[in-house]
Enzyme design. Structure first.
Site, PDB file in Angstrom:
ATOM      1  N   ASN A  79       0.767  -1.256  -0.024  1.00 28.70           N
ATOM      2  CA  ASN A  79       0.003  -0.098  -0.010  1.00 28.70           C
ATOM      3  C   ASN A  79       0.998   1.240   0.020  1.00 28.70           C
ATOM      4  O   ASN A  79       2.070   1.201   0.531  1.00 28.70           O
ATOM      5  CB  ASN A  79      -1.161   0.113   1.069  1.00 28.70           C
ATOM      6  CG  ASN A  79      -0.327  -0.391   2.512  1.00 28.70           C
ATOM      7  OD1 ASN A  79       0.531  -0.897   2.585  1.00 28.70           O
ATOM      8  ND2 ASN A  79      -1.098   0.146   3.320  1.00 28.70           N
TER       9      ASN A  79
ATOM     10  N   GLU B 150       0.556   5.165   0.502  1.00 28.96           N
ATOM     11  CA  GLU B 150      -0.676   6.258   1.211  1.00 28.96           C
ATOM     12  C   GLU B 150      -0.341   7.564   0.376  1.00 28.96           C
ATOM     13  O   GLU B 150       0.693   7.954  -0.055  1.00 28.96           O
ATOM     14  CB  GLU B 150      -0.881   6.173   2.434  1.00 28.96           C
ATOM     15  CG  GLU B 150      -1.438   4.805   2.987  1.00 28.96           C
ATOM     16  CD  GLU B 150      -1.610   4.708   4.471  1.00 28.96           C
ATOM     17  OE1 GLU B 150      -1.101   5.569   5.244  1.00 28.96           O
ATOM     18  OE2 GLU B 150      -2.337   3.675   4.766  1.00 28.96           O
TER      19      GLU B 150
ATOM     20  N   CYS C  56      -4.118   0.413  -2.315  1.00 32.62           N
ATOM     21  CA  CYS C  56      -4.003  -0.835  -1.781  1.00 32.62           C
ATOM     22  C   CYS C  56      -2.673  -1.703  -2.090  1.00 32.62           C
ATOM     23  O   CYS C  56      -2.560  -1.822  -3.274  1.00 32.62           O
ATOM     24  CB  CYS C  56      -5.270  -1.500  -1.630  1.00 32.62           C
ATOM     25  SG  CYS C  56      -6.694  -0.970  -0.545  1.00 32.62           S
TER      26      CYS C  56
ATOM     27  N   GLU D 167      -3.046  -4.732  -3.048  1.00 30.65           N
ATOM     28  CA  GLU D 167      -3.436  -5.740  -4.133  1.00 30.65           C
ATOM     29  C   GLU D 167      -3.763  -4.803  -5.416  1.00 30.65           C
ATOM     30  O   GLU D 167      -3.251  -5.459  -6.491  1.00 30.65           O
ATOM     31  CB  GLU D 167      -5.002  -5.971  -3.867  1.00 30.65           C
ATOM     32  CG  GLU D 167      -5.139  -7.074  -2.515  1.00 30.65           C
ATOM     33  CD  GLU D 167      -5.336  -6.016  -1.064  1.00 30.65           C
ATOM     34  OE1 GLU D 167      -4.905  -5.126  -1.353  1.00 30.65           O
ATOM     35  OE2 GLU D 167      -6.015  -6.638  -0.327  1.00 30.65           O
TER      36      GLU D 167
ATOM     37  N   CYS E 180     -10.153  -4.864   0.773  1.00 26.30           N
ATOM     38  CA  CYS E 180     -11.285  -4.020   0.721  1.00 26.30           C
ATOM     39  C   CYS E 180     -12.299  -4.283  -0.243  1.00 26.30           C
ATOM     40  O   CYS E 180     -11.730  -5.132  -1.553  1.00 26.30           O
ATOM     41  CB  CYS E 180     -10.991  -2.680   0.714  1.00 26.30           C
ATOM     42  SG  CYS E 180     -10.287  -2.092  -1.056  1.00 26.30           S
TER      43      CYS E 180
ATOM     44  N   CYS F 275     -10.859  -3.740  -3.855  1.00 26.48           N
ATOM     45  CA  CYS F 275      -9.750  -4.640  -4.267  1.00 26.48           C
ATOM     46  C   CYS F 275     -10.620  -6.054  -4.694  1.00 26.48           C
ATOM     47  O   CYS F 275      -9.986  -6.673  -5.607  1.00 26.48           O
ATOM     48  CB  CYS F 275      -8.898  -4.872  -3.184  1.00 26.48           C
ATOM     49  SG  CYS F 275      -7.884  -3.570  -2.962  1.00 26.48           S
TER      50      CYS F 275
HETATM   51  N1  THU Z   1      -5.282  -1.656   2.680  1.00 24.46           N
HETATM   52  C1  THU Z   1      -4.649  -2.446   1.790  1.00 24.46           C
HETATM   53  O1  THU Z   1      -3.547  -2.219   1.165  1.00 24.46           O
HETATM   54  N2  THU Z   1      -5.163  -3.594   1.579  1.00 24.46           N
HETATM   55  C2  THU Z   1      -6.153  -4.193   2.191  1.00 24.46           C
HETATM   56  O2  THU Z   1      -6.841  -5.335   1.701  1.00 24.46           O
HETATM   57  C3  THU Z   1      -7.029  -3.316   3.373  1.00 24.46           C
HETATM   58  C4  THU Z   1      -6.500  -2.201   3.398  1.00 24.46           C
HETATM   59  C5  THU Z   1      -4.693  -0.536   3.070  1.00 24.46           C
HETATM   60  C6  THU Z   1      -5.251   0.692   2.535  1.00 24.46           C
HETATM   61  C7  THU Z   1      -4.517   1.811   3.758  1.00 24.46           C
HETATM   62  O3  THU Z   1      -3.320   2.050   3.178  1.00 24.46           O
HETATM   63  C8  THU Z   1      -4.350   1.075   4.878  1.00 24.46           C
HETATM   64  O4  THU Z   1      -4.341  -0.514   4.609  1.00 24.46           O
HETATM   65  C9  THU Z   1      -5.470   1.237   5.898  1.00 24.46           C
HETATM   66  O5  THU Z   1      -6.805   0.906   5.352  1.00 24.46           O
END
Ligand code: THU
Length: 135
Positions: free
Chosen positions: A39, A41, A50, A52, A83, A86
């Site tokens: 991920n 941000e 994310c 994925e 999520c 994803c």
């Molecule tokens: N996140 C992911 O990268 N993948 C997931 O399956 C769940 C959430 C990340 C997004 C964000 O950077 C952090 O986790 C908190 O939501």
């Protein structure tokens, strides 16, 4: 390299100054190649991506288009679920029976499938009646 170790490695490179929640994803593609993502941000929070989504982008950039297996890992109490967005992104490139392994950094794993993660998936077939020449 196993998908779990690839996802574990890439997770450490996640850019997460806002959530402090690192996620790693690794997928095996149709060619047999493994693609990874973490991920990333952004200070404008909705612009973050994310793990994925990163692995899928790497797969497409690498010339593959089908996911045959995918693994996601985070330091969470229970195996981290992708999520909703994803789940739809994975479904674009994976068959319904593709294995999805959700993991924690302390060794818990949960195996599921694309179909179980996203029942009633929206697919191209739902657009079959859309006029082909619509302006
Ligand atoms: N996140 C992911 O990268 N993948 C997931 O399956 C769940 C959430 C990340 C997004 C964000 O950077 C952090 O986790 C908190 O939501």
């Amino acid at each position: 390299m196993s998908l779990l170790s690839a996802a574990t490695d890439v997770r450490l490179r996640a850019y997460v100054p806002y959530s402090r929640f690192k996620v790693g994803a690794a997928l095996r593609a149709g060619s047999g190649a493994v693609y990874v993502g973490c991920n990333v941000e952004n200070v404008a929070y909705p612009e973050g991506t994310c793990a994925e989504a990163g692995a899928i982008a790497a797969m497409i950039a690498g010339g593959d288009t089908r996911i045959t297996e995918i693994c996601v890992i985070a330091d969470s109490p229970d195996p981290v679920p992708p999520c909703g967005g994803c789940r739809q992104k994975i479904a674009e490139f994976a068959g319904q029976d593709v294995k999805v392994t959700l993991c924690t950094t302390d060794g818990k794993t949960f195996e599921t499938t694309v179909a179980d993660l996203l029942p009633g998936v929206f697919s191209a077939a739902h657009m079959d009646r859309a006029p082909k020449d619509q302006k």
